[in-house]
Design a protein around this motif. Structure first.
Motif, short mmCIF file in Angstrom:
data_model
loop_
_atom_site.label_atom_id
_atom_site.label_comp_id
_atom_site.label_asym_id
_atom_site.label_seq_id
_atom_site.Cartn_x
_atom_site.Cartn_y
_atom_site.Cartn_z
N ALA A 31 0.83 -1.21 0.00
CA ALA A 31 0.00 0.00 0.00
C ALA A 31 0.86 1.26 0.00
CB ALA A 31 -0.93 0.00 1.22
N GLY A 32 1.96 1.19 0.75
CA GLY A 32 2.85 2.35 0.84
C GLY A 32 3.50 2.69 -0.49
N VAL A 33 3.78 1.66 -1.29
CA VAL A 33 4.34 1.92 -2.62
C VAL A 33 3.24 2.48 -3.53
CG1 VAL A 33 5.34 0.86 -4.67
CG2 VAL A 33 6.12 0.17 -2.40
N THR A 34 2.06 1.89 -3.40
CA THR A 34 0.95 2.32 -4.24
C THR A 34 0.65 3.80 -4.06
OG1 THR A 34 0.03 0.12 -4.05
CG2 THR A 34 -1.45 1.85 -4.82
N ASP A 35 0.60 4.23 -2.79
CA ASP A 35 0.24 5.64 -2.58
C ASP A 35 1.46 6.54 -2.44
OD1 ASP A 35 1.19 5.45 0.00
OD2 ASP A 35 -0.77 5.18 0.90
N GLY A 36 2.64 5.95 -2.57
CA GLY A 36 3.84 6.77 -2.61
C GLY A 36 4.38 7.19 -1.25
N THR A 37 3.82 6.68 -0.16
CA THR A 37 4.31 7.09 1.15
C THR A 37 5.60 6.34 1.53
OG1 THR A 37 2.82 5.52 2.18
CG2 THR A 37 2.10 7.80 2.07
N LEU A 38 5.91 5.26 0.84
CA LEU A 38 7.15 4.54 1.12
C LEU A 38 8.06 4.59 -0.11
CD1 LEU A 38 5.82 1.32 2.92
CD2 LEU A 38 6.77 3.37 3.97
N ASP A 39 9.38 4.56 0.15
CA ASP A 39 10.32 4.55 -0.96
C ASP A 39 10.35 3.18 -1.62
OD1 ASP A 39 10.84 7.16 -0.50
OD2 ASP A 39 12.61 6.82 0.73
N PHE A 40 10.31 2.14 -0.82
CA PHE A 40 10.01 0.81 -1.34
C PHE A 40 9.28 0.02 -0.29
CE2 PHE A 40 14.32 -0.18 0.39
CZ PHE A 40 14.02 -1.30 1.16
N GLY A 41 8.60 -1.02 -0.70
CA GLY A 41 7.83 -1.82 0.24
C GLY A 41 8.41 -3.21 0.33
N GLY A 42 8.37 -3.77 1.54
CA GLY A 42 8.76 -5.16 1.71
C GLY A 42 7.51 -6.02 1.72
N SER A 43 7.55 -7.13 0.94
CA SER A 43 6.39 -8.02 0.96
C SER A 43 6.89 -9.45 0.84
CB SER A 43 5.44 -7.69 -0.18
OG SER A 43 4.39 -8.63 -0.20
N ASP A 44 6.25 -10.35 1.58
CA ASP A 44 6.70 -11.74 1.55
C ASP A 44 5.99 -12.55 0.51
OD1 ASP A 44 8.16 -10.98 3.77
OD2 ASP A 44 6.42 -11.37 5.03
N SER A 45 5.03 -11.93 -0.15
CA SER A 45 4.50 -12.60 -1.33
C SER A 45 4.54 -11.54 -2.42
CB SER A 45 3.07 -13.08 -1.07
OG SER A 45 2.27 -12.02 -0.63
N ALA A 46 4.83 -12.00 -3.61
CA ALA A 46 4.84 -11.04 -4.71
C ALA A 46 3.44 -10.45 -4.84
CB ALA A 46 5.25 -11.75 -5.99
N THR A 47 3.36 -9.25 -5.36
CA THR A 47 2.06 -8.62 -5.52
C THR A 47 1.17 -9.46 -6.43
OG1 THR A 47 2.95 -7.37 -7.36
CG2 THR A 47 2.93 -6.27 -5.25
N ASP A 48 -0.09 -9.58 -6.08
CA ASP A 48 -0.99 -10.28 -7.00
C ASP A 48 -1.44 -9.30 -8.09
OD1 ASP A 48 -3.12 -8.76 -6.05
OD2 ASP A 48 -3.68 -10.26 -4.54
N ASP A 49 -2.21 -9.79 -9.05
CA ASP A 49 -2.51 -8.97 -10.22
C ASP A 49 -3.25 -7.68 -9.86
OD1 ASP A 49 -1.28 -10.86 -11.67
OD2 ASP A 49 -3.11 -11.83 -12.43
N ASP A 50 -4.20 -7.80 -8.92
CA ASP A 50 -4.98 -6.62 -8.54
C ASP A 50 -4.09 -5.56 -7.90
OD1 ASP A 50 -7.20 -7.74 -9.50
OD2 ASP A 50 -8.05 -8.32 -7.55
N GLU A 51 -3.24 -6.05 -6.99
CA GLU A 51 -2.36 -5.12 -6.29
C GLU A 51 -1.41 -4.44 -7.27
OE1 GLU A 51 -2.08 -7.51 -2.03
OE2 GLU A 51 -0.67 -7.94 -3.65
N LEU A 52 -0.90 -5.26 -8.22
CA LEU A 52 0.04 -4.70 -9.19
C LEU A 52 -0.65 -3.63 -10.03
CD1 LEU A 52 2.98 -5.22 -9.87
CD2 LEU A 52 2.25 -6.71 -11.73
N LYS A 53 -1.89 -3.94 -10.41
CA LYS A 53 -2.62 -3.00 -11.23
C LYS A 53 -2.85 -1.69 -10.49
CE LYS A 53 -6.84 -3.44 -13.47
NZ LYS A 53 -8.00 -4.33 -13.65
N ALA A 54 -3.23 -1.83 -9.21
CA ALA A 54 -3.47 -0.63 -8.40
C ALA A 54 -2.19 0.18 -8.25
CB ALA A 54 -4.01 -1.02 -7.02
#
Lengths: 378, 667, 294
Positions: free
Chosen positions: A91-114
């Motif tokens: 979410a932080g990457v999506t809205d730009g509040t984080l410089d990068f985000g850590g995630s233990d699962s790769a983004t799914d298609d919806d998240e990537l699209k958002a």
């Protein structure tokens, strides 16, 4: 701007541009990219930094990122990582509040699209592997309690409610199990650790697959929730006869006892560097690097392993970061994929296999600032 | 008066005209000052209007998708499936608040009774002092103590209670470590100081003649309390409890730490996990920004919380002002009667004695010994409940001093926290690696950046907001009195007082952080904005009575000396009120210094010492919150040390505030 | 509200024993600062003339059209029952009345023939020429005795006057100098009630107004302090035109050169004090001064 970058940073910039030029068409299949990455990694063994990175997300990976950040402090990097959960990282990457985000699962298609709606291309870059342990706090039961996926699913479904239930006892002849009730501890936030853990349960339990399902957060049939790996660890520690799932570093840090899980080949395997690394050996890495290593093939493969990813906008400057921050991010990730792998190992995370590492570095090298490649040293 | 060089005037009138024309009085500034102050007061309206509109607009999608009723009452909050029915959160908010009231109010009223009526004089100051001390402890510290100390300690008792009384609905089953009850219990402890303080104030106003009348009729001390003190102060007690309720509803961080965070259902017992409207905002806001529905739902929850708090606070104020106006009326009556008797007239209307309510002596207890027994039992219970109130409070303080003191060293204050968790040594043991390499990662570091960051964030907020707050208060007292606009602004300030701090945090998050105002998302100055919004109504409300206390005779004296209004304010009103204004400002700063919820939304995460407020900053409350939610005991130790530091800083502020108050020249 | 409980009477035996350390009028007149501040018209004081003055609180008319002349270097006492409008009228003269929200004044108020109630007149400048002493002593609590007296000079940034000299002059004029000269830096609120009121008078005369308005200046004082202030008023009229509102008819009789009687917002009559108290032309005046109503 581009020509000035060329003039100032010479050979390494040329190399980096070369990598991007090749890699932008096809990130995964390019020997030029691989060799380029190797060279630049060598050249940039001591990158220097100018500013600060504010990242966050996965608590699974937090100990490693924090250690990397601490190690790079001497070179001028101010690194901040908020352990807010993988969901918050994306979410932080999506809205730009984080410089990068850590995630233990790769983004799914919806998240990537958002995420790409606002940021343009978004990359998933694998950084290292770790084990999700089924940790428990049962007096008299040591590490190595044998559990298969279905039993674990039944415990988390609330169908198996006591420690001496036949399903557990049958797999553990000779272990004295108490008759006390099982307290299930799970994550309350959106977590990649949860997704990795549940994909193991889902693989062996149709009831789980059809019921709560596999996601970063689900409707839990039983148990108590806690925020972050830390929260779950604290809850397990405080609650006798509890069981929960945490990344191995948290289990070790808290002296937890954890289970040997039954893998695809039918063997009960402890989470070790080898058994986790083994999960990565057989994995097929797609072009966009979105893969998972749960329940992988292999005799001695730990079935509940997880890769952890950095989610980051490909063109950092178009996503709102300054050029300096873009350089720092690239330097940080490059360090992580080189010297950082050993640091991860010291914390009981498994380094990436070379084949994956090459592709990850290629992805790092493809990061851009306003369409131009980023020079990682200055 | 620089007309001394003027040519000798021909007549007195010409001389006067000359004087009028030439004297520079500075009165031309008056309309400008008035205009500027009015504009500042208007700023409150603009701010609040923007705040409400922003929240409404952002929350609209969720109300549109679910309808207000479904959103409020449907029990189905599952972000991963994008369903948002806040029923479970509303239920959790109600349950924890009810628990807090059921436990907190009787205990608070008992302490108030004990202090005003029963305790030996020496004890009174001590008890009320301790209670006031506890009002200064920030909520994150209550959360810390509840989570690390109280919850594990009382889990056995909770389980026993659940098993024994499982026939009662909503009780029984497995006790979860984090649950509604423990949350309500901590909330109860948190509201005891405020409920007790207001009850004490009201009880202190019970006229002595009424009490004496009851005693003179042969009532025991307890009968006197029941027949005069309690009925007389009922409205005040109810009002105080409502204010406590308002606080419990909006409390965020302590709840977020203790309640577990389950949102999909209410759970089946008092000892299940859950969520409240406030806690869900704090726990989920970071995940929510990527999903418009989720974000709208959280803002909807914030609006709902705001609306409920607004109503509760309005009712509370109604009760308290009723209690106060009764007091004023009683005083007026007494004065009138005194004046009448001084004038040698017989008092008209009912006599003084006839207005004393006849004590309702319990008729069932006829024997004196029986009444005495009731009296001693009741007095014993009140004393016991006071002990019950003080016990956790004393335990909290003792723990804070012992655990916090143990964590504190010189290095603790002079080094920054390292981000790296203390996981290294165990990992090395597991790997059979060398121990030497691990020592570097072991050092957690201290809290220097947190202390500096807190000073920076709170200082920035204070520097901007204290002058604005005082200016608005000056407007309300000097210009706004009796005008509709003044009354309107006064009302808005009251509304602002009721906004839970987490909602301000959320507001700043969506309006400044996500939109990256200033080029960065999280920034220290944005935390200052959130704290400033919180402080503004406090500064105004604490300045108002102080400014009103400045006798209007002084203003008139200065005006009559030919001093323009703005100068009267600057040179007479403000200096005279200064000690009280300082007290109010310091108390507001102390309150802001302990706030956690608005900071975690806005200041981001940082470990290093940063001077630039246009970037993430570490703060003491954020450091405590991060450490208490960690699993390593070394981080818990640091949390205790940071908590002790924070409490000491806040107490120092309160102490200075007290000293300033003592210097006040207005009695 | 129709009661007036205040009935202080003059106790001659006490009053005779009181020393009154007053400055001679000549020394006040000869003070160089007087001329330095504003050209004083030697020998002639300043007159205030009211023409059809009406004072309102919102829609409520409290003073219903008063025509009255306050003669230079005289004390004009204003008497009348509570609520008759005498205080309102007084506060209208230096335009303090309009500080109350919704309050306003109509009519002409002429100081030395200039209408100071005309629109566009700077009220602040007017108040520097028409000083006021209030019912209760109100020294500024944050200031010392010296600062209190010099407050008007300081606030108005009067620089061409030696403040210390003026403070001494004003304190002598208020008959307070000998009592406080050793503790000028002590807080003003530390003085006794009577001393505080004389301090306030000193504060008022320190800026050398033309006219001094006194709103029941002795109502909060004991009889001895009252006597001192009354004697002070007698001295002050050498230099200033004085309007004295009082509840106390004996005081009006003792101090006033002329006395005005107001009733229900109207000026009933104004005349030499002796005539008002011995042979008033209006029956209402007669009833009031003879104590038939209060």
């Amino acid at each position: 701007m581009r020509t000035r970058t060329f003039a100032a940073f010479g050979a390494s910039a040329v190399l980096a541009l070369g990598v991007t030029a090749c890699g932008s068409d096809d990130n995964t299949d390019s020997t030029t990219a691989a060799s380029g990455a190797a060279t630049s990694t060598a050249a940039e063994s001591t990158p220097s930094f100018t500013g600060s990175i504010n990242a966050g997300g996965s608590t699974f990976a937090k100990p490693v990122y924090d250690t990397w950040g601490a190690n790079l402090k001497a070179q001028g990097l101010s690194f901040n990582y908020a352990g807010t959960g993988s969901g918050a990282g994306i979410a932080g990457v999506t809205d730009g509040t984080l410089d990068f985000g850590g995630s233990d699962s790769a983004t799914d298609d919806d998240e990537l699209k958002a995420a790409e709606k606002k940021n343009g291309d978004v990359l998933n870059i694998p950084m290292f592997f770790g084990a999700v342990t089924a940790s428990y706090n049962v007096e008299g039961v040591k590490t190595g309690l044998k559990l298969d996926g279905e039993t674990l699913a039944n415990i988390f479904l609330g169908d198996v409610t006591t420690w001496n239930d036949k399903q557990i006892a049958d797999q553990n002849p000779g272990v004295t199990l108490p008759s006390s009730k099982i307290t299930v501890v799970h994550r309350s936030d959106e977590s990649g650790t949860t997704k990795a853990f549940l994909s193991y349960l889902g693989a062996y339990s149709k009831k789980w697959e059809d019921g709560p399902g596999v996601d970063k957060s689900v409707k839990w049939p039983t148990g108590t929730g806690a925020k972050g790996n830390d929260g779950v660890a604290a809850a397990i520690k405080q609650t006798p006869n509890s069981i929960g799932y945490v990344e191995q570093a948290y289990a070790l840090n808290n002296d937890f006892t954890y289970a040997s899980l039954k893998n695809k080949a039918g063997n009960y395997v402890d989470p070790t560097l080898e058994s986790v690394s083994a999960a990565g050996d057989s994995v097929e890495v797609p072009a966009d690097l979105r893969f998972a290593i749960g329940n992988a093939e292999g005799d001695q493969t730990y079935p509940d392993a997880s890769a952890t990813f950095v989610v980051v906008a490909k063109d950092l400057c178009k996503a709102g970061k300054t050029e300096a921050v873009a350089k720092d991010i690239k330097g940080f990730l490059t360090y992580g994929l080189a010297a950082g792998q050993d640091e991860a190992k010291k914390l009981a995370y498994a380094p990436l296999p070379d084949s994956v590492k090459t592709k990850a570095q290629a992805a790092v090298d493809s990061l851009e600032c306003n369409g131009a490649p980023i020079a990682a040293t200055r | 008066m620089e007309s001394s060089t003027v040519k000798a005037p021909t007549d007195a009138g010409a001389r006067l005209r000359d004087h009028l024309a030439r004297t520079k009085t500075g009165s031309w500034l008056d309309p400008w000052v008035k205009g500027a102050l009015t504009a500042l007061a208007g700023l409150i309206f603009v701010l609040l209007a923007y705040f409400l509109i922003k929240l409404f607009v952002e929350a609209r999608p969720v109300f549109a998708a679910y309808g207000v009723l479904d959103f409020v009452f449907k029990v189905d909050w599952l972000p991963s499936q994008d369903t948002y029915g806040a029923g479970a959160l509303v239920a959790g908010t109600v349950i924890t608040s009810i628990v807090a009231l059921i436990i907190g109010v009787p205990v608070a009223v008992a302490t108030a009774l004990f202090v005003t009526e029963l305790a030996p004089v020496k004890l009174r100051g001590l008890i009320s002092g301790t209670l006031e001390l506890l009002a200064a402890v920030p909520s994150v510290v209550y959360g810390l103590w509840g989570f690390l100390f109280l919850a594990p300690k009382i889990k056995g008792i909770e389980q026993w209670f659940a098993d024994t009384f499982s026939f009662i609905p909503f009780i029984g089953g497995e006790v979860s470590a984090a649950n509604y009850f423990i949350t309500g219990l901590i909330l109860a402890i948190m509201i005891i100081p405020i409920v007790s303080a207001i009850s004490r104030e009201v009880m202190a106003t019970v006229p002595a003649d009424q009490k004496e009348a009851a005693l003179a009729l042969g009532a025991t001390r307890w009968e006197m309390i029941r027949s005069t003190v309690l009925p007389y102060s009922r409205a005040g007690i109810v009002g105080g409890s409502m204010l406590g309720l308002g606080r419990a509803l909006g409390e965020t961080i302590a709840v977020a730490i203790l309640i577990g965070g389950a949102t999909s259902g209410v759970g089946d017992s008092l000892f299940s996990q859950g969520s409240t409207l406030a806690s869900v905002i704090a726990l989920e806001f970071q995940e929510a920004t990527a999903s418009p529905e989720h974000r709208a739902a959280l803002i909807g929850a914030g609006l709902l919380l705001f609306a409920v708090t607004l109503v509760i606070n309005a009712v509370a104020r109604g009760y308290i002002s009723r209690a106060e106006s009764r007091l004023v009326r009683a005083e007026k009556d007494a004065k009138k009667a005194a004046a009448a008797s001084a004038a040698g007239e017989a008092p008209k209307g009912p006599s003084l004695m006839s207005r004393v309510p006849r004590p309702h002596l319990p008729e069932l207890v006829t024997s004196l010994s029986g009444r005495k027994r009731v009296d001693s039992i009741a007095r014993g219970s009140v004393g016991f409940l006071t002990g019950v109130a003080l016990l956790p409070l004393v335990a909290l303080l003792a723990f804070l001093v012992i655990r916090g003191g143990g964590a504190i060293s010189w290095d603790f204050f002079t080094t920054d926290p390292t981000g790296a968790a203390g996981a290294v040594s165990n990992a090395n043991r597991f790997l059979g690696g060398d121990a030497a390499a691990s020592t570097a990662g072991q050092d957690l570091g201290g809290i220097r950046s947190a202390i500096v960051g807190s000073l920076e964030v709170v200082g920035l907020a204070a520097v901007v907001v204290v002058p604005i707050g005082i200016a608005v208060a000056v407007y309300l007292v000097e210009y706004g009195q009796g005008t509709w606009f003044g009354g309107f602004v006064r009302y808005l300030v009251d509304v602002m007082t009721g906004v839970p701090s987490v909602v301000f945090g959320l507001f700043v998050y969506i309006s400044l952080v996500v939109s990256q105002v200033g080029g960065v998302p999280f920034a220290g100055w944005k935390a200052s904005v959130a704290l400033g919004l919180l402080m503004l109504p406090i500064v105004i409300n604490s300045s108002l009575p102080v400014l009103r206390l400045v006798p209007s005779a002084l203003r008139e004296a200065a005006l009559a000396l030919g001093v323009p209004r703005w100068k009267v304010i600057l040179r007479i009103v403000l200096p005279t009120a200064l000690p009280g204004l300082v007290t109010g400002a310091l108390l507001a700063i102390a309150r802001a210094a302990g706030e956690t919820a608005p900071i975690i939304f806005t200041a981001g995460v940082a470990t290093a010492l940063v001077g630039d407020p246009n970037g993430p900053l570490n703060t003491l409350p954020a450091q405590i919150y991060a450490d208490v939610t960690a699993s390593s005991s070394a981080q818990h130790d640091r949390a205790w040390g940071a908590a002790l530091t924070l409490v000491v800083l806040i107490l120092l502020l309160s102490l200075v505030a007290r000293l300033a108050q003592r210097r006040s020249r207005i009695s | 509200m129709s009661t007036d409980p205040q009935t202080p009477t003059r106790d001659t035996s006490i009053a005779d024993g009181v020393e009154t350390p007053l400055q001679t009028p000549a020394s006040i007149a000869a003070d160089p600062a007087t001329k330095a501040a504003r050209p004083a018209v030697t020998g002639t004081g300043h007159e205030v003339t009211l023409k059809n003055v009406k004072s309102f609180y919102g829609d409520n008319m409290a003073v219903k059209g008063v025509d009255l002349e306050y003669r230079a270097n005289q004390v004009t006492a204003m008497i009348g029952p509570s609520g008759c409008g005498k205080s309102t009228l007084l506060r209208s003269i230096n335009r303090m009345h309009e500080e109350i929200p919704g309050a306003r004044v109509e009519g002409e108020i002429l100081l030395d023939g200039v209408d100071i109630n005309a629109t566009g007149t700077d009220v602040v400048a007017i108040r520097r020429m028409i000083g006021m002493v209030f019912q209760r002593p109100n020294p500024f609590p944050t200031m010392s005795i010296r600062e209190n007296v010099a407050a008007g000079l300081k606030f108005n940034k009067v620089k061409d006057v030696d403040h210390d000299e003026r403070v001494e002059w004003a304190l002598r004029g208020a008959g307070l100098w000998d009592e406080v000269k050793d503790r000028l830096n002590a807080p003003g609120v530390g003085l006794s009630g009577g001393q505080q009121q004389r301090l306030c008078i000193a504060r008022t005369i320190a800026i050398k107004p033309d006219v001094i308005l006194m709103d029941e200046p002795c109502s909060a004082l004991d009889p001895i302090a009252t006597l001192k202030v009354e004697e002070l008023i007698q001295e002050l009229k050498q230099e200033f035109t004085i309007v004295l509102v009082t509840h106390n008819m004996q005081q009006a009789a003792r101090v006033g050169d002329r006395t005005a009687f107001m009733y229900l917002g109207d000026l009933v009559e104004v005349d030499e004090t002796s005539k008002i108290f011995t042979n008033p032309s209006d029956t209402r005046t007669e009833e009031y001064v003879s104590g038939k109503f209060s």
